[in-house]
Design a protein around this motif. Sequence first.
Motif, PDB file in Angstrom:
ATOM      1  N   ASP A   3       0.839  -1.194   0.000  1.00 58.07           N
ATOM      2  CA  ASP A   3       0.000   0.000   0.000  1.00 58.07           C
ATOM      3  C   ASP A   3       0.873   1.242   0.000  1.00 58.07           C
ATOM      4  OD1 ASP A   3      -2.053  -1.705   0.143  1.00 58.07           O
ATOM      5  OD2 ASP A   3      -2.507  -1.390   2.264  1.00 58.07           O
ATOM      6  N   PRO A   5       0.735   5.609   0.583  1.00 56.40           N
ATOM      7  CA  PRO A   5      -0.120   6.642   1.149  1.00 56.40           C
ATOM      8  C   PRO A   5      -0.818   7.421   0.048  1.00 56.40           C
ATOM      9  CG  PRO A   5       2.194   7.268   1.267  1.00 56.40           C
ATOM     10  CD  PRO A   5       2.155   5.839   0.840  1.00 56.40           C
ATOM     11  N   ALA A   6      -2.062   7.829   0.315  1.00 57.00           N
ATOM     12  CA  ALA A   6      -2.809   8.597  -0.674  1.00 57.00           C
ATOM     13  C   ALA A   6      -2.173   9.962  -0.847  1.00 57.00           C
ATOM     14  CB  ALA A   6      -4.265   8.756  -0.220  1.00 57.00           C
ATOM     15  N   GLU A  62     -12.308  -0.064  -2.108  1.00 54.40           N
ATOM     16  CA  GLU A  62     -11.370   0.463  -1.113  1.00 54.40           C
ATOM     17  C   GLU A  62      -9.990  -0.173  -1.261  1.00 54.40           C
ATOM     18  OE1 GLU A  62     -15.490   0.979   0.585  1.00 54.40           O
ATOM     19  OE2 GLU A  62     -14.395  -0.577  -0.502  1.00 54.40           O
ATOM     20  N   GLU A  63      -9.952  -1.481  -1.482  1.00 57.20           N
ATOM     21  CA  GLU A  63      -8.667  -2.173  -1.658  1.00 57.20           C
ATOM     22  C   GLU A  63      -7.939  -1.657  -2.894  1.00 57.20           C
ATOM     23  OE1 GLU A  63      -8.895  -6.665  -0.116  1.00 57.20           O
ATOM     24  OE2 GLU A  63     -10.497  -6.157  -1.524  1.00 57.20           O
ATOM     25  N   ARG A  66      -6.643   1.945  -2.234  1.00 55.06           N
ATOM     26  CA  ARG A  66      -5.515   1.972  -1.303  1.00 55.06           C
ATOM     27  C   ARG A  66      -4.241   1.459  -1.981  1.00 55.06           C
ATOM     28  NH1 ARG A  66      -7.858  -0.516   2.415  1.00 55.06           N
ATOM     29  NH2 ARG A  66      -7.065  -2.609   2.062  1.00 55.06           N
ATOM     30  N   ALA A  71      -7.094   8.187  -2.842  1.00 52.12           N
ATOM     31  CA  ALA A  71      -8.222   8.162  -1.916  1.00 52.12           C
ATOM     32  C   ALA A  71      -9.422   7.529  -2.608  1.00 52.12           C
ATOM     33  CB  ALA A  71      -8.569   9.579  -1.473  1.00 52.12           C
ATOM     34  N   LEU A  72     -10.340   6.998  -1.810  1.00 50.56           N
ATOM     35  CA  LEU A  72     -11.519   6.361  -2.382  1.00 50.56           C
ATOM     36  C   LEU A  72     -12.327   7.362  -3.215  1.00 50.56           C
ATOM     37  CD1 LEU A  72     -13.175   3.764  -2.570  1.00 50.56           C
ATOM     38  CD2 LEU A  72     -14.411   4.484  -0.507  1.00 50.56           C
TER      39      LEU A  72
END
Length: 252
Positions: A3, A5-6, A62-63, A66, A71-72
């Motif tokens: 993952d 970070p956004a 969401e997965e 990420r 961001a969603l």
Amino acid sequence: MTDRPAPTDRPAPTGQAAQAEQAAPADRPSLNDRRRAATQLEIATTAAAFFAERGAEATSAEEIARASGVALRTFYRYFRTKEEAVAPLLAAGGQRWLALIAAAPVGLAVPEVLERAAVEALTPVDERAADALRWTRALLTDPGLRRVWQAVHQDSEDALVPILAERCGAGADPLEVRLAAAAATAAIRVALESWAAEEPADGTAPADGAAPTEGPGAPGPLAARCLRELTAGLRLWGERPDAASAEAASAP
């Protein structure tokens, strides 16, 4: 898959950056457009990897967001549903096919143009392209992505109509052009779906069950065969006068 970070929203460019964007040629996408395209492709590639591994139903938006580093809310700015996230990848081969048809030499017969373009568009040029084709195979066999694939197919058919109309000339019957576009895109769809399902009728599926990306049984040769068989009897090919004949007929 790690993952990230956004990223924070970037401010609008100012000073020299803004001047550079304003000075860019009109036919070149702006910096913001290129960033959007890169983000969209990143999301699409991430979604395809998830879907190929575990299926669309078992993957959440969401997965995907990420793992793509967005961001969603950004994800939903690009795609209405998680399934639609793979549309750019499913459409890539068709878009390349259309571009090759449009750029083909004027003197070539349209059936030959369609077949050559299909083989080139569906034959991977490197390992990365071969991986993308293998992902496509996994996506085409996922029932949850059937509507997305159908929409991509329809968009490709609609885009082919004006390209064929231009290549066939002003005297071509619009209905015949429409039928040709429908038959040609159906041929590509059947070829890809048969390849993905490992069921080529000519018995070229390998014994180990791994659908080939090149050579006999690969999407390119299958598409060429399907095109020949589905479009061979089209009236448009047999009755359309060539450009010289059309000019002679219209001369006083």
